[in-house]
Write a protein that holds these residues in place. Structure first.
Motif, short mmCIF file in Angstrom:
data_model
loop_
_atom_site.label_atom_id
_atom_site.label_comp_id
_atom_site.label_asym_id
_atom_site.label_seq_id
_atom_site.Cartn_x
_atom_site.Cartn_y
_atom_site.Cartn_z
N PHE A 51 -2.07 -3.84 9.29
CA PHE A 51 -2.29 -4.05 7.86
C PHE A 51 -0.94 -4.03 7.16
N TYR A 52 -0.02 -4.84 7.64
CA TYR A 52 1.32 -4.88 7.06
C TYR A 52 1.29 -5.60 5.71
N LEU A 53 0.37 -6.55 5.59
CA LEU A 53 0.34 -7.43 4.41
C LEU A 53 -0.74 -7.01 3.42
N THR A 54 -0.52 -7.36 2.15
CA THR A 54 -1.52 -7.04 1.12
C THR A 54 -1.58 -8.16 0.08
N GLU A 55 -2.62 -8.07 -0.77
CA GLU A 55 -2.62 -8.86 -2.00
C GLU A 55 -2.54 -7.86 -3.14
N VAL A 56 -1.89 -8.25 -4.21
CA VAL A 56 -1.78 -7.36 -5.37
C VAL A 56 -2.35 -8.09 -6.59
N PHE A 57 -3.36 -7.47 -7.20
CA PHE A 57 -3.98 -8.07 -8.38
C PHE A 57 -3.45 -7.37 -9.63
N LEU A 58 -3.13 -8.15 -10.64
CA LEU A 58 -2.56 -7.60 -11.87
C LEU A 58 -3.46 -8.01 -13.03
N ASP A 59 -4.17 -7.02 -13.58
CA ASP A 59 -5.12 -7.31 -14.66
C ASP A 59 -4.73 -6.55 -15.91
N ASP A 60 -4.22 -7.28 -16.91
CA ASP A 60 -3.79 -6.66 -18.18
C ASP A 60 -2.88 -5.46 -17.92
N VAL A 61 -1.91 -5.64 -17.08
CA VAL A 61 -0.97 -4.55 -16.74
C VAL A 61 0.13 -4.50 -17.80
N ARG A 62 0.25 -3.34 -18.46
CA ARG A 62 1.27 -3.22 -19.54
C ARG A 62 2.57 -2.72 -18.92
N VAL A 63 3.62 -3.52 -19.10
CA VAL A 63 4.93 -3.19 -18.53
C VAL A 63 5.94 -3.09 -19.66
N LYS A 116 1.53 2.47 -10.24
CA LYS A 116 0.44 3.35 -10.71
C LYS A 116 -0.09 2.90 -12.07
N THR A 117 0.48 1.85 -12.65
CA THR A 117 0.03 1.39 -13.96
C THR A 117 -1.42 0.91 -13.87
N PRO A 118 -2.25 1.28 -14.85
CA PRO A 118 -3.63 0.78 -14.84
C PRO A 118 -3.64 -0.75 -14.77
N GLY A 119 -4.57 -1.28 -13.95
CA GLY A 119 -4.68 -2.74 -13.81
C GLY A 119 -4.03 -3.27 -12.55
N VAL A 120 -3.30 -2.41 -11.81
CA VAL A 120 -2.70 -2.85 -10.53
C VAL A 120 -3.65 -2.47 -9.40
N GLN A 164 0.83 -1.22 0.00
CA GLN A 164 0.00 0.00 0.00
C GLN A 164 0.86 1.26 0.00
N PHE A 165 2.12 1.15 0.39
CA PHE A 165 3.02 2.31 0.40
C PHE A 165 3.85 2.39 -0.88
N ALA A 166 3.80 1.32 -1.69
CA ALA A 166 4.84 1.16 -2.72
C ALA A 166 4.59 1.96 -3.99
N ASP A 167 5.67 2.49 -4.54
CA ASP A 167 5.64 3.12 -5.86
C ASP A 167 5.95 2.09 -6.94
N TRP A 168 6.79 1.12 -6.60
CA TRP A 168 7.23 0.12 -7.57
C TRP A 168 7.21 -1.26 -6.92
N MET A 169 7.06 -2.27 -7.78
CA MET A 169 7.14 -3.66 -7.29
C MET A 169 8.12 -4.44 -8.18
N PHE A 170 9.04 -5.17 -7.55
CA PHE A 170 9.82 -6.13 -8.35
C PHE A 170 9.08 -7.45 -8.27
N CYS A 171 8.94 -8.09 -9.42
CA CYS A 171 7.91 -9.12 -9.53
C CYS A 171 8.44 -10.31 -10.33
N LEU A 172 8.10 -11.53 -9.87
CA LEU A 172 8.43 -12.71 -10.67
C LEU A 172 7.20 -13.08 -11.49
#
Ligand SMILES: Cc1cc2nc3c(=O)[nH]c(=O)nc-3n(C[C@H](O)[C@H](O)[C@H](O)COP(=O)(O)OP(=O)(O)OC[C@H]3O[C@@H](n4cnc5c(N)ncnc54)[C@H](O)[C@@H]3O)c2cc1C
Length: 393
Positions: free
Chosen positions: A209-221, A193-197, A164-172
């Motif tokens: 609320f330290y933990l989150t789930e992150v949903f990625l829907d048609d995110v263009r990278v 901030k990309t649409p779909g995140v 919830q604080f993050a500007d960027w995510m490194f992702c596998l």
């Protein structure tokens, strides 16, 4: 630790302690003492104070703002921060994505990202785990399909700390569904901030609320945000997880908790006597203090030994395993010492802390410490690694 440090290292330790004492804002220290987690603002303020001093990315090469400190100095620095207690420089930035980009990034990626990572102008999070890929991380299913100059990413990450604080995510992500599972994985940098995140917070047992789930829907990278080669992300992930585990013992933190447990057990009464008079409690406390000293020796061996030897792989697992067991034991002893005073999540006290002011944080600390044997690779998995690399099983 004093016995094992040279006069120069002891002087360095005093300098670090003095800097922390003079510069850590008292309200941040107070929140560190009282609660398990800080808001992003507190972490950022302190990180930037360290950055201005040149101490935010002490493990990086000089070229990128690091220090020429010895491994022992780096260890002392962390230990003093934990013992203060002060926030450590943001680990996702400093210990995870920074070293990855230094080792595997293109010159353009380094120029673009490293300065903002070091200064914490960008907060990063770690998008590795998925609902069915934790210990067996290589089973991850989030897909990235190449489309022109972009990847299109679809899937879900879970247990993403502080996204919830993050500007960027490194992702596998999976870029080849046909290859053997470790072979089809790539390492992508995603702008949050990309649409779909979408980030959804998860409430945990410690009421945070330290933990989150992150949903990625048609995110263009953009493909320029791929680190290393396509389908070669697994070796980068292993490099990153090795760094994560070796920093996880947190000896200074346990030392602070044990010292506090001793103080409280000495000052607070149980049935008319201080708890420290109880032989069973005293024995457990002493045993924990002795084990912590032994772990510290292992930690010093690890920081001074050759990094890539087989032993070091096992040592980083031993540090993770034993370090987190001791963190949990210290939280337990502290909870026991605090007795009924720990049974509240409410944080109180605005001025100087006396022993009662931080007691409400004890329960949250106890609950969050349970997670220490899960994150960074569960302790069962560390036992598997140790049995394989030391015992050859
Ligand atoms: C507080 C916290 C913060 C986290 N932060 C992040 C984050 O920022 N980013 C991220 O990507 N992930 C994060 N995680 C996720 C973490 O990495 C996983 O929870 C962890 O890898 C375990 O995976 P799992 O939860 O899917 O459990 P599972 O893998 O399903 O394991 C369930 C149980 O089975 C045991 N088990 C599994 N396989 C074996 C085996 N082969 N042998 C013996 N026992 C086994 C495990 O030890 C565990 O007890 C975080 C987790 C926690 C608790």
């Amino acid at each position: 630790m004093d016995l094992f440090l040279s006069p120069g290292e002891l002087a360095f330790r005093d300098d670090v302690a003095m800097f922390i004492a003079d510069n850590l804002p008292p309200d941040i220290r107070q929140r560190m003492e009282q609660a398990a987690h800080l808001e992003a603002e507190d972490v950022t303020i302190w990180h930037k104070i360290l950055h201005a001093k040149g101490w935010a990315v002490t493990n990086w090469p000089l070229e990128w703002g690091g220090t020429d400190w010895s491994p022992v100095q780096r260890y002392i620095f962390k230990e003093r921060l934990q013992a203060a207690p002060a926030p450590e420089p943001l680990s996702y930035n400093v210990n995870m994505i920074g070293p990855v980009l230094i080792a595997f990034g293109t010159p353009a990626q380094k120029q673009k990202f490293l300065p903002a990572i070091a200064a914490l102008d960008h907060w990063w999070c770690q998008g590795f785990s998925e609902p069915n890929a934790g210990s067996d991380l290589a089973s991850l299913k989030t897909i990235a399909r190449r489309d022109g100059d972009d990847y299109v990413v679809n899937g879900q990450k879970i247990w993403t700390s502080q996204a919830q604080f993050a500007d960027w995510m490194f992702c596998l992500v999976r870029t080849d569904t046909q290859a053997r599972k470790q072979r089809g994985i790539s390492f992508l940098l995603i702008d949050m901030k990309t649409p779909g995140v979408t980030v959804r917070r998860i409430k945990s047992l410690d009421n945070s609320f330290y933990l989150t789930e992150v949903f990625l829907d048609d995110v263009r990278v953009p493909a320029a945000q791929l680190v290393g080669n396509e389908n070669e992300g697994w070796s980068i992930a292993k490099f990153l997880l090795g760094n994560e585990r070796s920093g996880i013992a947190r000896i200074g933190l346990t030392r602070g908790r044990l010292a506090r447990a001793r103080r409280v057990a000495t000052s607070m009464q149980e049935a008319g006597f201080p708890l420290i008079n109880n032989q069973k409690f005293r024995e457990r406390l002493l045993a924990a203090e002795v084990e912590l000293r032994a772990l510290e020796l292992t930690q010093l061996r690890a920081v001074t030994g050759p990094k890539d030897s087989a032993d070091m792989v096992a040592i980083s697992s031993i540090l993770k395993l034993k370090g987190t067991e001791l963190q949990q034991l210290a939280a337990e002893l502290l909870q026991e010492a605090a007795g009924p005073w720990s049974q509240s999540f409410e944080v109180c006290g605005n001025g100087d802390l006396d022993d009662r002011d931080w007691l409400p944080g004890v329960e949250a600390t106890y609950f969050f410490a349970r997670a220490a044997s899960i994150y960074g690779g569960s302790n069962e998995i560390q036992r598997n690694i140790i049995s394989k690399s030391i015992l050859g099983l």
